[in-house]
Design a protein around this motif. Structure first.
Motif, PDB file in Angstrom:
ATOM      1  N   UNK A 113       5.272 -25.742  22.349  1.00 58.29           N
ATOM      2  CA  UNK A 113       5.547 -26.026  23.754  1.00 58.29           C
ATOM      3  C   UNK A 113       4.787 -25.074  24.665  1.00 58.29           C
ATOM      4  N   UNK A 114       4.721 -23.822  24.264  1.00 57.94           N
ATOM      5  CA  UNK A 114       3.998 -22.814  25.054  1.00 57.94           C
ATOM      6  C   UNK A 114       2.509 -23.148  25.144  1.00 57.94           C
ATOM      7  N   UNK A 115       1.881 -23.413  24.011  1.00 54.63           N
ATOM      8  CA  UNK A 115       0.440 -23.675  24.028  1.00 54.63           C
ATOM      9  C   UNK A 115       0.107 -25.046  24.620  1.00 54.63           C
ATOM     10  N   UNK A 116       1.006 -25.999  24.523  1.00 55.89           N
ATOM     11  CA  UNK A 116       0.785 -27.277  25.219  1.00 55.89           C
ATOM     12  C   UNK A 116       0.776 -27.059  26.730  1.00 55.89           C
ATOM     13  N   UNK A 202      -1.462 -18.011  31.066  1.00 61.17           N
ATOM     14  CA  UNK A 202      -0.413 -17.597  30.136  1.00 61.17           C
ATOM     15  C   UNK A 202       0.850 -17.196  30.885  1.00 61.17           C
ATOM     16  N   UNK A 203       0.687 -16.446  31.959  1.00 63.90           N
ATOM     17  CA  UNK A 203       1.846 -16.001  32.733  1.00 63.90           C
ATOM     18  C   UNK A 203       2.588 -17.176  33.354  1.00 63.90           C
ATOM     19  N   UNK A 204       1.829 -18.117  33.926  1.00 66.93           N
ATOM     20  CA  UNK A 204       2.467 -19.279  34.538  1.00 66.93           C
ATOM     21  C   UNK A 204       3.141 -20.139  33.483  1.00 66.93           C
ATOM     22  N   UNK A 205       2.488 -20.310  32.346  1.00 69.95           N
ATOM     23  CA  UNK A 205       3.093 -21.077  31.258  1.00 69.95           C
ATOM     24  C   UNK A 205       4.403 -20.438  30.812  1.00 69.95           C
ATOM     25  N   UNK A 206       4.434 -19.108  30.767  1.00 73.09           N
ATOM     26  CA  UNK A 206       5.643 -18.409  30.361  1.00 73.09           C
ATOM     27  C   UNK A 206       6.809 -18.704  31.269  1.00 73.09           C
ATOM     28  N   UNK A 207       6.595 -18.675  32.586  1.00 73.97           N
ATOM     29  CA  UNK A 207       7.707 -18.906  33.508  1.00 73.97           C
ATOM     30  C   UNK A 207       8.091 -20.382  33.551  1.00 73.97           C
ATOM     31  N   UNK A 249       6.010 -11.049  30.167  1.00 74.53           N
ATOM     32  CA  UNK A 249       5.519 -10.349  28.970  1.00 74.53           C
ATOM     33  C   UNK A 249       5.745 -11.143  27.689  1.00 74.53           C
ATOM     34  N   UNK A 250       6.784 -11.989  27.676  1.00 72.91           N
ATOM     35  CA  UNK A 250       7.022 -12.808  26.489  1.00 72.91           C
ATOM     36  C   UNK A 250       5.864 -13.757  26.242  1.00 72.91           C
ATOM     37  N   UNK A 251       5.245 -14.258  27.307  1.00 77.49           N
ATOM     38  CA  UNK A 251       4.075 -15.126  27.158  1.00 77.49           C
ATOM     39  C   UNK A 251       2.935 -14.369  26.478  1.00 77.49           C
ATOM     40  N   UNK A 252       2.694 -13.133  26.907  1.00 79.41           N
ATOM     41  CA  UNK A 252       1.671 -12.301  26.263  1.00 79.41           C
ATOM     42  C   UNK A 252       2.033 -12.021  24.816  1.00 79.41           C
ATOM     43  N   UNK A 253       3.323 -11.822  24.572  1.00 79.47           N
ATOM     44  CA  UNK A 253       3.766 -11.504  23.219  1.00 79.47           C
ATOM     45  C   UNK A 253       3.531 -12.679  22.276  1.00 79.47           C
TER      46      UNK A 253
END
Length: 268
Positions: A113-116, A202-207, A249-253
């Motif tokens: 889901x994150x990478x999509x 990545x940051x936007x995808x995380x939120x 930071x979870x997105x970076x992780x």
């Protein structure tokens, strides 16, 4: 062309949403998982329509690998949460002996889901015009990040009540420099090259993912609830508002963990 499995994805999301309100058994107990599989299929089909390729079409084996790695990653966080006790689950008694399997299937959706979502943001060129000044990445910076990451990993295990937030930085700080040193995709590499679009994506995808995780979790019959010291006020769904900052930071992780794992099992 919008792939047919995208229509299945839309159906799964709508079906899950309806059951969140109607609460029809046994479907309500699977609503969270169905919504995320629907999300993944819908976004992949949308990305394919926008640019003619997607995570599924580019390399189906790597797409499946994301599900496996995702489950492993989140079980690691589950182990870390044992001393922290920052979240717990309710409603799992419905599944009985199948609980570990159901949890594993749910955990498996996180990384795809994150990478999509990242792929969709790339497809619509959200941050393409933004650049960063190129930076030199020195040895001291690399070693300092790793040392800080180790400290961030150990601290919550020793003083969980006061340092629990550091968990969501620790693995990124440890693994991203290692990825950089081995010429794998890394945040340090993007900083060095001034590649702001990937970092911001990545940051936007995380939120975005954080919002949907908390939204669908809130309505689910099987869900997690938080017990966060000092910061547990003003909740949006089940998550205290300051907790949403952790999705950055979870997105970076996730990014660092994925590429580090890929380096262990594949040269590609």
């Amino acid at each position: 062309m919008f792939k047919k499995y995208g229509l299945l994805g839309i159906f799964l999301v709508i079906f899950a949403e309806i059951n969140f309100f109607l609460r029809v058994e046994p479907y309500i107990y699977y609503g969270f998982v169905l919504a995320w599989f629907g999300y993944i299929l819908t976004l992949d089909a949308l990305v394919y329509k926008l640019k003619g390729n997607s995570l599924i079409s580019r390399n189906f084996k790597q797409f499946l690998l994301m599900f496996i790695l995702s489950a492993i990653f989140w079980w690691i966080f589950e182990l870390i949460n044992i001393p922290l006790q920052n979240w717990r689950y309710v409603g799992l008694e419905y599944f009985g002996e199948l609980t570990p399997l159901i949890k594993t299937i749910s955990f498996a959706t996180v990384l795809p889901a994150f990478f999509e979502t990242v792929d969709l943001l790339k497809s619509i060129h959200v941050f393409d015009k933004i650049t960063l000044k190129k930076r030199k990445i020195g040895k001291n910076m690399i070693l300092g990040m790793i040392a800080l990451g180790v400290l961030c990993f150990i601290s919550p295990l020793v003083l969980p009540r006061y340092t629990f937030t550091l968990v969501w930085l620790s693995l990124f700080l440890i693994l991203d420099p290692i990825n950089y040193m081995h010429s794998r995709p890394s945040i340090l590499g993007h900083i060095k090259n001034g590649n702001a679009s990937v970092i911001l994506g990545l940051l936007l995808a995380g939120i975005i993912l954080g919002f949907f995780w908390e939204f669908w979790n809130y309505w689910a019959a099987v869900k997690w609830v938080y017990d966060i010291p000092f910061l547990g006020f003003f909740k949006i769904f089940e998550m205290p508002i300051l907790g949403y900052l952790g999705y950055f930071p979870f997105a970076f992780e996730l990014y660092a963990m994925y590429w580090f794992s890929r380096s262990l099992i594949s040269k590609n």
